[in-house]
Structure formats: C-alpha cells, structure tokens
Design an enzyme around this catalytic site. Structure first.
Site, mmCIF file in Angstrom:
data_model
loop_
_atom_site.group_PDB
_atom_site.id
_atom_site.type_symbol
_atom_site.label_atom_id
_atom_site.label_comp_id
_atom_site.label_asym_id
_atom_site.label_seq_id
_atom_site.Cartn_x
_atom_site.Cartn_y
_atom_site.Cartn_z
ATOM 1 N N CYS A 73 0.866 -1.180 0.000
ATOM 2 C CA CYS A 73 0.000 0.000 0.000
ATOM 3 C C CYS A 73 0.901 1.227 0.000
ATOM 4 O O CYS A 73 1.696 1.417 0.924
ATOM 5 C CB CYS A 73 -0.887 -0.009 1.246
ATOM 6 S SG CYS A 73 -1.913 1.466 1.467
ATOM 7 N N CYS A 183 -0.079 3.468 -6.556
ATOM 8 C CA CYS A 183 -1.080 2.876 -5.663
ATOM 9 C C CYS A 183 -1.274 1.456 -6.147
ATOM 10 O O CYS A 183 -1.445 1.234 -7.358
ATOM 11 C CB CYS A 183 -2.403 3.654 -5.732
ATOM 12 S SG CYS A 183 -3.756 2.849 -4.827
#
EC number: 5.1.1.3
Length: 264
Positions: A73, A183
C-alpha cells in the site's frame, strides 16, 4: 530455511497486485494477506489515522507469526513504513523506493508522471525519492481520488471507470514517457490507463517492482522457505464483506481462494 509466511497489508484489494507477482516469482513462499476494505480508501484520511490503522494491520500480521511484512500500500508506506520498520525486528518493505528506481531506469525524456492517492501525492515522497537518485528528472504528480473506490467496488471494466480515468489523467497525457502507478490498486485499471496515456508510455507497477527486493532480503536474512517441504496454505483476510474481495481476488490471482473476515 524459514517456512513462516510473508505478511502483506493494504487498505483493501490493491495489494493483491503485489501478491500475484510473488506467487509467480516465489511460488514456494506462503502468504498471509490482510486488506482493510471496510475503511478504504486510506488516501483521503489524515496521516495520524492512517498510521493508527496501519499499526492495527501490522499487529494483526504479527499474531500470524510472519517472518517479513510487505506494505503493499503506497499510502501506508508514505505515512508509516519508516516508523514500523524501525520498531520491528523482522524485515519490513515498502513499495515506493522500488517503484521510484524503476521509473528512473525507464525514462528517456526525463519526464516521469506519478499517480496516487491524495495522501501519497501530498506526501511528495515519490518526487523526493526520484530526485534524490536522479535530480535532473522532472516529476509530474497527480492525485486520483476516484480510482480506489472503482477497484474496491469491482467496477474496473465499466464505462464509468473509463470515463473517470480519461478525465482524471488528461493533464498528464503527452507530457511524460513513464508513469508510476503509485497505488497498488491501480494495476487493476492498467488496460484503461495504458489506453488513455498511449502505448508509448511505460507504466511502472510499484508493487510488482518490490518482489525483487523481497527476494534479496529473504536471501540476505536466510529466511527463504524450503522448496522441498509442502508449503502452508495462503491466508487472506478482509475487514469488509468477503464476497466482493473473493470475486476480485479469484479473477486477479486466477485461482480460487478462501477469504476470512476479521475485525482486527
């Protein structure tokens, strides 16, 4: 040899893009994955809250006796990776440095785009890492707040997704030769992103790039799993409903998995 699993954390399903690469390149390693889909996306949240949530995910993985933790993440990496890495005795990896290094190697024009959640872009961490290693490179950063909700709701092939991606990325079209998918959710939108940016633009999957670093650390600390023994089953946990997570995971990983709910 160390047959304990590798732990992966993410704000939702995005980190599965990293897991897929690990399953391809290091198939003998077992995995424990936790995705906080109930509180996704992390990107618009304040840093203190992201830090708090990340520690909850870390502590959950520690209860599973993992030998390494991968921050699958970018937002959590930008906000909490350094703190967690310094606090734990096991290796902790983030996805930002590998993605930055790959972008530097890729660009020929010296113009790199970075797309990510509002917090990742606000942190300016990609530009800092890239220009620390290659000061001459111009970095154009763009927050894409609508991308994670599209992925989490499994709408990546919808006409709405195409419209949102096109409208969001328009400021970068024709201005960069390399685009960092900052991302781990974004590779699930890769075909649309590539179509909008053009075939001549190289897309860098920051999550996939970190598999090389995982392999290096496994060797360095001599914690590779045995290739001879049967490995443990991969475990997947989500804080939200399991059905959507399982649907996305089965399609992305190209195998049927079991998903358990956790409240952390």
């Amino acid at each position: 040899m160390d047959n304990r699993p590798i732990g992966f954390l993410d704000s939702g399903v995005g980190g599965l893009t990293v897991v897929r690469e690990l399953m391809r390149q290091l198939p003998h390693e077992s995995i424990v994955y936790v995705g906080d889909s109930a509180r996704a996306p992390y990107g618009p949240r304040p840093a203190d809250q992201i830090r708090e949530f990340t520690w909850e995910l870390v502590n959950f993985l520690l209860t599973k006796n993992v030998k390494m933790i991968v921050f699958a993440c970018n937002t959590a990496t930008a906000v909490a990776w350094e703190e967690v890495k310094n606090a734990l005795s096991i290796p902790v990896l983030g996805v930002i440095l590998p993605g930055s290094s790959a972008a530097i190697k890729s660009t020929t024009s010296g113009k790199v785009g970075v797309i990510g959640t509002p917090m990742t872009i606000q942190s300016d961490i990609y530009r800092q890492k890239i220009q620390l290693l290659a000061p001459q490179i111009e970095v154009l950063s763009l927050a894409c707040p609508k991308f994670v909700p599209i992925v989490e709701s499994n709408e990546t092939k919808s006409s709405v997704a195409k419209k949102i991606v096109y409208e969001t990325l328009e400021p970068l079209v024709g201005k960069v030769d390399t685009l960092v998918l900052g991302c781990t959710h974004y590779p699930l939108l890769r075909p649309i992103i590539q179509n909008v940016m053009g075939s001549e633009v190289t897309l860098i999957d920051s999550g996939a790039e970190c598999i090389r670093d995982i392999s290096v650390l496994l060797n360095y600390f001599q914690i590779n799993a045995s290739r001879e023994e049967k490995k443990a089953d991969n475990l997947f946990f989500t804080t939200a409903g399991t059905d959507t997570f399982k649907e996305i995971a089965n399609a992305w990983l190209e195998e049927s998995i079991d998903v358990e709910h956790t409240d952390l």
